[in-house]
Write an enzyme that holds these catalytic residues in place. Sequence first.
Site, short mmCIF file in Angstrom:
data_model
loop_
_atom_site.label_atom_id
_atom_site.label_comp_id
_atom_site.label_asym_id
_atom_site.label_seq_id
_atom_site.Cartn_x
_atom_site.Cartn_y
_atom_site.Cartn_z
N SER A 124 -9.35 3.01 3.06
CA SER A 124 -8.30 3.59 2.22
C SER A 124 -8.78 4.86 1.53
O SER A 124 -7.98 5.54 0.89
CB SER A 124 -7.87 2.58 1.15
OG SER A 124 -8.98 2.25 0.32
N HIS A 145 -4.72 2.73 8.37
CA HIS A 145 -4.73 2.21 7.01
C HIS A 145 -3.50 1.36 6.73
O HIS A 145 -2.40 1.87 6.53
CB HIS A 145 -4.83 3.36 6.00
CG HIS A 145 -4.84 2.91 4.57
ND1 HIS A 145 -4.30 3.64 3.55
CD2 HIS A 145 -5.33 1.76 4.00
CE1 HIS A 145 -4.44 2.98 2.42
NE2 HIS A 145 -5.06 1.84 2.66
#
Length: 518
Positions: A124, A145
């Site tokens: 992230s 992600h």
Amino acid sequence: MCEGLSKSSSVAVIGAGAMGAGIAHVAALAGHRVILFDVKKDAVSNAIRSIETALGKAIVKGKMCEAEAQSAISRIVAVNDISEIKGVGLVVEAVAERLDVKRKIFADVEAIVEDACILATNTSSISITAIGAQMKRPERLIGMHFFNPAPVMALVEVVSGLATSRDIADCVYSTARDWGKVPVHTKSTPGFIVNRVARPYYAEGLRSLSEKVADAASIDALMREAGQFRMGPLELMDLIGHDVNFAVTESVFSAMFADRRFAPSIIQRELVDGGFLGRKTGRGFFDYSEGAERPEPTIEPLASAPENVKLGPKSSSGAKLQERLIDAGLLVSGERTAEPDVIAEIDGVFLMQTDGRTATKRASEIGREVVLVDFAQDYLATKRVGVSRSMQCAEPAYRAIVGALQRCHYEVVPLKDVAGMVVMRTVAMLVNEASDAVDQGVCSAEDVDLAMEKGVNYPIGPLKWADEVGVELFHRVLINLREHYGEERYRASPLLSAHRWGRMPIHSNAKIVSKLSA
């Protein structure tokens, strides 16, 4: 665009924590054989049990039948040795957010899998370019992600590093879409799309609190009800955990070379240092201990109705608020006040929407008592508005404004006379950060709006918001905020400025203007 991963291709998930288990769940449900590996053997068995529990709940809710759930579980294979991932078409790594750990994993994986295998990381915050720098074939490394919980959250950021092949990015985009997700393309820059563009939501909430604009409960209530956000910024940070939120802010701030727009807050650092991390420790901005009462937002007591109400010009930015004044039956005649930007003149006091200047400054400039109302996504729908008064505004004049708004069935939240108030400054900064992301080629205008709607449940994408309300208003707010504070933090994005002066909508034209200004 490249087709997604074939259903006949196996997927390996490395890391069986909450995110790894969620990704395995999604891939298995989409029809892939999933090989799940973790260095901790019990982590894999725990992950499979959590997937079984989640699928069981879906059966109870009628979202799938038992046969579908059993089929998905049967496709997940636990392995004890990373070498057993050989032959898969996609590897998704979901381990700790440490560059050294991720580099080591991908070095091991490259030595096992075939050349055609796509390698993805669920990071992230870490640069895809940095992770792939020591790989033999960094062009096949991509960021994938997911947002937590992965089976529930729709968004997947498809993150390309400098070396990432466009064909790989397109294939992973299509794969995420085939898995029932909403994918967006983004370049590997600090925070990608969501963690970058969302920073002002937290930062402006913290700044409002530090400037004593209002108490925490009132700030959150205005953001929920007037701004139509799912949660206020302070209660959201309590939910996320201040240690986690502060760490992300510090990471983005450092990666952006100390750009003041991303500066961490002293208030949040104090919470982290004191161990007041939010819900998980029982205390953050609010007390979550057993039996603790949640504080209510501060609202003005009932005031008398005003004697004389005149609307401002029809072009006023508060047209919907004018409609509520009309519906409340407060007008005594059809006469209008000619002063620009006035929503209404109430017992001789000007009610105006904030434009980034304080009420005191505006009162000084026009020579009249002024009360400002904060931004609301829909003045017809909201039940709560924030107001601030100029120093020049006497108590009876202020009470007349409060009384008028109460007759419109608003709960009125008193705010300190601070530039930009609460909701307006936050939304303006979200619009500004989204504009910068597009201007700097991080993502498209369509993808930044989609990411914020699907990744963090914003009521509307920031650039769509700018078009709906008016680019000129948000640009003016930022110019006034920068003048007031004298800080680079509030500088207007070049893309926002271009659309303001070009008088063009930003969501649909941002890509074109960004290319022209490059």
